[in-house]
Design an enzyme around this catalytic site. Structure first.
Site, short mmCIF file in Angstrom:
data_model
loop_
_atom_site.label_atom_id
_atom_site.label_comp_id
_atom_site.label_asym_id
_atom_site.label_seq_id
_atom_site.Cartn_x
_atom_site.Cartn_y
_atom_site.Cartn_z
N CYS A 86 116.60 80.99 53.47
CA CYS A 86 117.97 80.53 53.34
C CYS A 86 118.43 79.89 54.65
O CYS A 86 117.69 79.81 55.61
CB CYS A 86 118.87 81.70 53.02
SG CYS A 86 118.25 82.65 51.63
N GLY A 89 117.94 75.90 50.95
CA GLY A 89 118.29 76.69 49.76
C GLY A 89 119.25 75.93 48.89
O GLY A 89 120.29 75.48 49.36
N ASN A 137 119.30 85.56 56.57
CA ASN A 137 118.11 84.75 56.29
C ASN A 137 116.90 85.56 56.70
O ASN A 137 116.79 85.97 57.84
CB ASN A 137 118.18 83.44 57.08
CG ASN A 137 116.90 82.62 56.99
OD1 ASN A 137 116.57 81.87 57.90
ND2 ASN A 137 116.16 82.73 55.91
N GLY A 138 116.02 85.79 55.75
CA GLY A 138 114.82 86.56 56.06
C GLY A 138 114.56 87.57 54.97
O GLY A 138 115.23 87.59 53.95
N TYR A 148 106.53 72.98 57.17
CA TYR A 148 107.20 72.49 55.96
C TYR A 148 108.70 72.68 55.93
O TYR A 148 109.43 71.81 55.47
CB TYR A 148 106.60 73.21 54.74
CG TYR A 148 107.39 72.99 53.46
CD1 TYR A 148 107.29 71.79 52.77
CD2 TYR A 148 108.24 73.97 52.97
CE1 TYR A 148 108.01 71.57 51.60
CE2 TYR A 148 108.97 73.75 51.80
CZ TYR A 148 108.84 72.56 51.13
OH TYR A 148 109.56 72.34 49.99
#
Ligand code: AMP
Length: 449
Positions: free
Chosen positions: A8, A34, A108-109, A248
């Protein structure tokens, strides 16, 4: 338990009159992290306001909504998760009222001990509303017997393991915390007279913020009106940054872990050209992920670079579709070849990664149907052999083509004339580091926690 807060973006704006709008623009810049849901919480010092919903940032918010998000502090989130988990409750920020007032959290994670923590909390009577790891933190903070929120946050993060870049909002303060390994990125900047923390620096560029530094792994930052951010070292930093951000995930114009993503990807392409050369007429990127590496490959090999595959930008990423059939269809909708350019030509096609192999197979077929005489796949990362438990959405090991097939078998499966990957050593060289600084578990199976 499902873990839904993968891959995210998080944002925090502190002490700015346009906090909700800056959060909105920042999230828009980080939309690639996201696309499933977006949300913002603000505080005017008395009360927290939250709006979140499924959809893109531009679909969730409009001017009217942003105006109702009052106050000089804002935190926000865009969520990326597997399709099908469509509960609005699973969008962030997660808001709660507790004995010290109100708080909101974005994350995030992925927490690796989320299930253990949750089970223990449930045993003690906690009631959960979502499947998100993030809700654990709310409970841990609310239940902590420390007096002050800062101490409660420290208390709570000491009970969780894994990957997290977190931003908390209380009525009067903002907090940012990064796990001790710094798995996921988190940067600190200055905006006007206030501050901003964001997953990626592309957000800073958009809102005119000035980069100060990365939040250190294991560091808690406390933002309080009229003071410089206070730093507490909760853990000794032991950096193990996610290398897949470079491969990426991050946007090429972002500086992640203090290096520009575009340059890293170009370097990967150069390394790939040197290690895995092949005679061909043109180098073609798989847009958008393969573009910088293909430029690097073309420059190092001297073979002309051509944008021979067009991408329809109005289609989301193909990865999130649950069934194989849908994924195949979406690849077709997304990418189309320039037939006149390709006919009779030998192509080197550069992509950043092969996960299930669906994309590569479809692309090779498409290019052959367009008349390419040869298609040589070059991948600017090592074979993805192992799933990520720290926040990148990868399928289970049995669905990762490189964990089940040899290079030759994959090449046959995707129907290419040749296939070559970047080695792990060359990848590390491209990002200027030995593997002690990075987490390469998706390529090596060497997990940190
Ligand atoms: P696949 O068809 O499963 O082999 O997917 C490979 C494609 O998905 C490549 O073009 C990558 O750019 C892209 N990709 C790789 N990892 C991810 C990820 N975690 N989420 C979404 N897309 C990804």
């Amino acid at each position: 338990m499902r873990s839904l807060n993968e891959k995210c973006a998080v944002i925090g704006i502190f002490d700015h009159t346009e906090a909700s709008k800056l959060a909105y623009f920042s999230l828009h810049a980080m939309q690639h992290r996201g696309q499933e849901a977006a949300g913002i919480s603000t505080s005017d010092g008395e009360k927290l306001y939250t709006i979140k919903d499924r959809g893109l940032v531009t679909q969730v918010f409009d001017t009217q909504k942003l105006n109702t998000l009052k106050g000089n502090m804002a935190i926000g989130h865009t969520r990326y998760s597997t399709a099908g988990d469509d509960s609005i409750l699973d969008a962030q920020p997660v808001f709660a009222r507790y004995d010290l007032g109100e708080m909101a959290i974005v994350h995030n994670g992925n927490l690796t001990n989320a299930k253990e923590v949750r089970d223990a909390l449930i045993k003690k009577g906690a009631i959960f509303q979502t499947f998100m790891d993030t809700e654990n933190l709310i409970h841990l903070i609310a239940k902590s017997d420390q007096l002050h929120l800062t101490d409660r946050i420290i208390d709570a993060v000491k009970k969780i393991e894994g990957a997290y870049s977190l931003v908390f909002l209380s009525r009067s303060k903002m907090f940012a915390m990064r796990d001790r390994f710094g798995f996921r990125p988190l940067s600190l900047g200055r905006v006007g007279d206030g501050y901003v923390v964001a997953s990626e620096t592309c957000a800073f560029d958009l809102i005119g913020a000035e980069f100060i530094r990365d939040v250190e792994p294991g560091e808690l930052l406390i933002f309080e009106k009229g003071k410089a951010p206070q730093s507490i070292k909760v853990y000794e930093p032991t950096p193990k940054h996610c290398i897949f951000e470079y491969v990426y995930f991050a946007r090429p114009d972002s500086n992640v872990y203090n290096q520009n993503v575009y340059s890293m990807r170009k370097a990967m392409g150069k390394e790939l050209a040197l290690a895995k050369p092949v005679e061909a007429d043109m180098v073609v990127p798989v847009p958008d992920g393969g573009v910088p590496a293909a430029i690097g490959y073309a420059q190092a090999s001297g073979i002309p670079y051509e944008m021979a595959i067009m991408r329809n930008h109005y289609i989301g990423r193909t990865f999130i579709e649950p069934t194989q059939e849908m994924r195949d269809l979406k690849v077709k909708m997304k990418l189309s070849p320039i037939n006149d350019l390709i006919r009779g030509k030998r192509l080197i096609v550069v992509d950043d990664s092969i996960v299930r192999g669906t994309t590569s197979r479809r692309i090779v077929r498409m290019l052959k149907e367009a008349g390419a005489s040869e298609v040589h796949m070059r991948i600017s990362s090592p074979p993805t052999t192992d799933p990520c438990f720290y926040g990148v959405d990868t399928p289970d090991k049995d669905k990762l083509i490189a964990s089940n097939m040899t290079n030759e078998e994959i090449c046959a499966f995707i129907e290419a004339d040749s296939l070559a990957y970047l080695s792990n050593d060359a990848l590390l060289r491209s990002v200027n580091a030995g593997d002690d600084k990075y987490c390469t578990a998706c390529f090596t199976g060497k997990y940190i926690v």
